[in-house]
Write an enzyme that holds these catalytic residues in place. Sequence first.
Site, PDB file in Angstrom:
ATOM      1  N   ARG A   6       0.823  -1.219   0.000  1.00 17.18           N
ATOM      2  CA  ARG A   6       0.000   0.000   0.000  1.00 17.18           C
ATOM      3  C   ARG A   6       0.857   1.269   0.000  1.00 17.18           C
ATOM      4  NH1 ARG A   6      -5.452  -0.973   3.290  1.00 17.18           N
ATOM      5  NH2 ARG A   6      -5.675  -2.632   1.758  1.00 17.18           N
ATOM      6  N   ARG A  27      -3.710   6.512   1.057  1.00 13.28           N
ATOM      7  CA  ARG A  27      -4.264   7.708   1.684  1.00 13.28           C
ATOM      8  C   ARG A  27      -3.292   8.480   2.569  1.00 13.28           C
ATOM      9  NH1 ARG A  27      -9.492   6.775   4.922  1.00 13.28           N
ATOM     10  NH2 ARG A  27      -9.062   4.538   4.690  1.00 13.28           N
ATOM     11  N   ARG A  34      -7.788  11.243  -5.040  1.00  9.30           N
ATOM     12  CA  ARG A  34      -8.895  10.421  -4.536  1.00  9.30           C
ATOM     13  C   ARG A  34     -10.196  11.201  -4.431  1.00  9.30           C
ATOM     14  NH1 ARG A  34     -12.608   8.176  -3.845  1.00  9.30           N
ATOM     15  NH2 ARG A  34     -13.279   6.520  -2.418  1.00  9.30           N
ATOM     16  N   ASP A  53      -7.415  -2.861  -7.044  1.00  9.39           N
ATOM     17  CA  ASP A  53      -7.978  -3.463  -5.832  1.00  9.39           C
ATOM     18  C   ASP A  53      -8.210  -4.948  -6.090  1.00  9.39           C
ATOM     19  OD1 ASP A  53      -9.248  -2.502  -3.109  1.00  9.39           O
ATOM     20  OD2 ASP A  53     -10.449  -4.158  -3.888  1.00  9.39           O
ATOM     21  N   TYR A 110     -14.533 -12.439   1.064  1.00 12.07           N
ATOM     22  CA  TYR A 110     -15.166 -11.129   0.860  1.00 12.07           C
ATOM     23  C   TYR A 110     -16.538 -11.279   0.200  1.00 12.07           C
ATOM     24  CZ  TYR A 110     -11.704  -7.454   1.933  1.00 12.07           C
ATOM     25  OH  TYR A 110     -10.880  -6.555   2.554  1.00 12.07           O
TER      26      TYR A 110
END
Lengths: 346, 346
Positions: free
Chosen positions: B26, B30, B39, B76, B152
């Site tokens: 990552r 963010r 974003r 993703d 998921y």
Amino acid sequence: MTNSNSLFFRALNKEGLKTPPIWYMRQAGRYMPEYRAVRKKFNNFLDMCKNPDVCCELALQPINAFDLDAAILFSDILTIPDALGLGVNFVENEGPVFKNPINNSKDIDNLNIFNPDELKYVYQAVTNIKNSLSNNIPLIGFSGSPWTLAAYSIEGKSSKDFKKTLNFINENTNKSHIFLNALTDACFLYLREQVKAGADVIQIFDSWANILDENRFNEFSMQYINKLTYALKNDKVTSKTPIILFSRDPKCNNQTLVNNSGADCLSLYWNMQDFDLNIARNKVSLQGNLDPRILLEPKDKIKYQTHKILDKFKDYPGYIFNLGHGITPDINPDNIKYLTEVVREY
Amino acid sequence: MTNSNSLFFRALNKEGLKTPPIWYMRQAGRYMPEYRAVRKKFNNFLDMCKNPDVCCELALQPINAFDLDAAILFSDILTIPDALGLGVNFVENEGPVFKNPINNSKDIDNLNIFNPDELKYVYQAVTNIKNSLSNNIPLIGFSGSPWTLAAYSIEGKSSKDFKKTLNFINENTNKSHIFLNALTDACFLYLREQVKAGADVIQIFDSWANILDENRFNEFSMQYINKLTYALKNDKVTSKTPIILFSRDPKCNNQTLVNNSGADCLSLYWNMQDFDLNIARNKVSLQGNLDPRILLEPKDKIKYQTHKILDKFKDYPGYIFNLGHGITPDINPDNIKYLTEVVREY
């Protein structure tokens, strides 16, 4: 793109026609001397299928000889099991023999993941044939149905009763479904590449539908045909491509075939003489139904039986003339020529 | 092609190096103001992932900011469930939420067949990033593991205990395996397209390995990772592409990871401090292991803990510096810069 005014497309579009479009299952095959001349250059049948130039030549032979209304890819339905690593060989007078058939559930765990790029030779053959055809002759791509590919892969060869396969799916029901799901995904990716390469129409061959009773047919065959046609109809590349389903004498009612298969056209086996046209009318086109054995009879009998079929489908909106199964090697090419004339002159 | 003399490739080739190559899970995220500026232009996170130019910009941000030794595709792992029709949305502060999660076995029957072409936007992002990187910076492509994607898809969102998923696989074991097989095939086709598009290395994220006990881990996760890596290693396109497996705190012994995963490199979670280097030596490269929480501490503590990790792997042939999990949004980018310096100056 193929002219959508071609007879074949109009019939697939459920249009009633004075003269039906004509093509024959296994129209390129051993009954033709031109075919045999090419075939003898190859030891293994699959090696011949792996040569796109040769496949193109073979696919065009019957178009040139009989002036038919549709061409079909020259290939074999066992390309997918071959790509999965099952080792398919064609043995003279025996048909396909698998080197590594599915013998137990572990064999299903160990199968290769299907990679559509391994069958590039097929897509190249499609492109070559498409480029060699005149604009008004559509090209049919094809695959086996998931069930038919599973049955061959488990049985390891052709068989009358498919005892090993029927035992296997009884004893390994869950693993069989895993296998059928994988084959369904493979068929989808494979047919999609054929359409990308130039196929105008798709035919799915459920050649071993006949060995399942009604419950098992729905569970092991129809369920996956439905999943496959649904995927094709919802994909950008293939959504507009008509789908023909050849289901060999399935032990289900006609309604199931018409409503659940998702096919645009049903290709009727020769013994499905009582198929109810009214439940199919305006829902699907129909194809075939003539007993290929008729072609071993004298010309007057060929004419008589052909007229009977043509009478039956005269008012059906969207009929494609074809046999109820493939042309066998013992049929005289002159009779194919004659049959084609009888249909055109009707 | 990427220079095989790059530090990253040399470490993946199990070469002992004075200074390890550095990248961070990552690394585009963010915590970076440059990232947040991009974003905020997108409502839905997946919409951002579907824009290859934006993905390229984001993937390059940490390379430019910290001079790292490898880039990773910006995307993703939930692109595959999204392509299967499960409707993935990213909800602020909640993570992914599925519109149509798998609730019963029928939902598995009704899943779309995976079509690798639906994720062309990912392959385009790979190509764009690859074309923008200098020759000596390899690009990592990735996918979730079959198990993690299944978890998921069944849970429908992130969860601490994945209760719904664990109940589901208990009650629908056979259908779960059908689903896992389909996901395995999808991961293979997806990773293959990423390699075709320019990815030099593959990382598989088994981010929910930790919720399974040892038996279930082998049955539901490792079995499919093994099938996937076997397929990749036997495919013409991907056979030479190194595979990194990030398995989050799996409840299996180290031997299983080293011997059964088929990966060339294991990315160690931060709590796997007792991982036995001797059983891995000369078999697989190793990556990561530093607790990312350290980056919230003062610099002297960062240095101390980083040196401890570097001491541990000093003599290990093929170590890649990384964190034991992804960089979190609360981490100061200056500490990433500092951490990178500490490793390079060690």
